[in-house]
Design an enzyme around this catalytic site. Structure first.
Site, PDB file in Angstrom:
ATOM      1  N   LYS A  18      11.048 -56.421  17.971  1.00  0.00           N
ATOM      2  CA  LYS A  18      12.097 -56.284  16.971  1.00  0.00           C
ATOM      3  C   LYS A  18      13.208 -57.293  17.245  1.00  0.00           C
ATOM      4  CE  LYS A  18      11.737 -51.190  16.655  1.00  0.00           C
ATOM      5  NZ  LYS A  18      11.470 -50.999  15.224  1.00  0.00           N
TER       6      LYS A  18
ATOM      7  N   ARG B 200       2.753 -43.801  14.981  1.00  0.00           N
ATOM      8  CA  ARG B 200       1.593 -43.123  14.397  1.00  0.00           C
ATOM      9  C   ARG B 200       0.419 -43.091  15.367  1.00  0.00           C
ATOM     10  NH1 ARG B 200       1.724 -47.154   9.504  1.00  0.00           N
ATOM     11  NH2 ARG B 200       3.882 -47.043  10.216  1.00  0.00           N
TER      12      ARG B 200
END
Length: 460
Positions: A240, A314
């Protein structure tokens, strides 16, 4: 911080609650001095507007809080509770034409407005003490507020002091308080216990990944809660930007929220068999980090192509959900700060949820308003299933194109749960600016609505 209401037998001063359209009639019954005082201060009964009324001896005789307009009340939760919490020290009681739901919201808002995160600097909550409005459930309100404070404290604590080990300690403390049973699988034992994707996400950190497992209750319907516990998310090798990491201490907000919900359930003694699963990891970068293009074999046996290492939540949830699904359950719930797409879709206040079960969805939607916990149902759109099927593996953890990111994440998770009684929440877990009952920082979402809906969802 301790939570309480005022002693019901203690003397208290009134808090007059006055709607904007009733202000003139209400003022007509006041002494001239009070009318003059309110006019001089410009009081218009705007929502949450507060004035103190002086007594004949110069002290405070009462307070007046604006109830605003119906439109203003529809736009703002907990305004009355925040106003009461901001009053001077002393005991107060509400006086005004409020319904049962309004009184309960005011009482809960009063408690929530007293929150202060004091781990790193001094601070205080409210010094005002509210008498519990008639008809409100003291035990339930306190359980809700105490659980919310736990959730906020966990989210607000920076990753330096809230890694996988500290999250484990928090769960163990919660379990000890309520007599729950726990088990923890750490490090390479995750591989031996067939939890490979939890290990793959967390192996690059020197803080061992782990699965936390708590059980409570010996009778009743089976309820399993699964919370995403990414204690910090660098994005992995798909790193990020620095601006994207600023809030990543909150990426364990799903875990914090299911722990808060579990606390409510145990404190209220609900007749359920509760299980809480928290995959706790740090998504870091090192030579052994998972790489874009890697293919992982999940606990369920489905293969997953890692097309973005920043879509790690996830992956850990998938293994935990597969484990949860191996036991019969009357309801499985997952909660996660999973996608930015959910924030683009519904913003920070609404908690989107997904389920194929119409009865579960209806129960949640009916519970949202009385719980002061807004939700929004999102579609598990079958046509988007192809977007999570990359061809080289069974599943893609980060479909290209950028469309329907929250929906495709929910579809991905659904592949690991065969139980049709499954609900997934894609929460934000953060309040971007101070709001009534919700100071800037960590916040629980969906937990109170779930608690309120559980009797219908589980036929308790």
């Amino acid at each position: 911080m301790p939570l309480s209401f005022a002693d019901p037998d203690a003397f208290s001063r009134p808090v007059h609650v006055v709607a904007a359209d009733a202000l003139a009639d209400w003022q007509a019954g006041l002494p001239v001095s009070s009318r003059t005082w309110l006019a001089a201060t410009g009081f218009e009964a705007g929502l949450g507007e507060v004035r103190l009324l002086p007594g004949a001896s110069g002290g405070i005789a009462a307070a007046v809080v604006g109830w605003g307009t119906a439109k203003a009340r529809a736009r703002t939760r907990f305004a009355l509770g925040k106003a009461v919490a901001a009053l001077p020290e002393g005991d107060w009681h509400l006086a005004g034409p409020l319904g049962a739901d309004d009184l309960a919201e005011a009482a809960l808002g009063y408690l929530l407005s007293g929150y202060a995160f004091t781990r790193y600097r001094s601070g205080r909550g409210s010094k005002a003490r509210l008498k519990l409005p008639e008809g409100c459930d003291r035990v339930r309100l306190l359980a809700m507020a105490e659980a919310e404070f736990l959730t906020r404290d966990l989210i607000n604590t920076p990753a330096s002091d809230m890694g996988p080990a500290e999250l484990e300690s928090a769960l163990l403390s919660l379990a000890e308080r309520f007599g729950a049973r726990t088990a923890v699988i750490r490090g390479t034992a995750l591989l031996a216990q067939n939890l490979p994707m939890i290990h793959a996400v967390g192996r690059a950190s020197d803080r061992e990944p782990r699965l936390l497992d708590m059980r409570w209750g010996n009778a009743g319907p089976r309820l399993t809660l699964v919370g995403k516990g990414v204690c910090f998310d660098t994005g992995g090798l798909d790193i990020k930007p620095s601006s994207g990491m600023l809030l990543m201490k909150k990426d364990m907000g799903g875990a914090a929220t299911v722990m808060g919900l579990a606390r409510m359930i145990m404190a209220l003694g609900l007749p359920v068999r509760l299980r809480v699963l928290v995959p706790a990891v740090e998504n870091a970068i090192s030579g052994n980090a998972m790489r874009p293009g890697d293919i992982l074999v999940s606990r369920k046996g489905l293969t997953v192509e890692v097309n973005n290492t920043d879509a790690e939540g996830r992956l850990i949830l998938a293994d935990a959900l597969a484990l949860a699904d191996e036991e019969p359950a009357d309801l499985i719930v997952s909660m996660a700060t999973l996608t930015g797409a959910a924030r683009v879709a519904v913003g920070p206040d609404l908690a989107p949820f997904y389920t194929d079960d119409e009865a579960l969805a209806a129960a949640l939607q009916a519970a949202a308003r009385p719980a002061c916990d807004p939700l929004w149902r999102m579609p598990l759109w079958p046509a988007y299933e192809a977007m999570i099927e990359p061809g080289i593996a069974d599943l893609d953890n980060a479909p290209s194109g950028g469309f329907a990111g929250s929906i495709t994440a929910a579809l991905f998770l659904r592949r690991f749960v065969d139980n049709p009684r499954y609900v997934h929440f894609d929460i934000y877990g953060h309040t971007p600016a101070d709001a009534p009952g919700r100071s800037k920082g960590g916040v629980g979402q969906g937990a109170r609505a779930l608690l309120t809906a559980l009797p219908q969802m589980l036929a308790l």
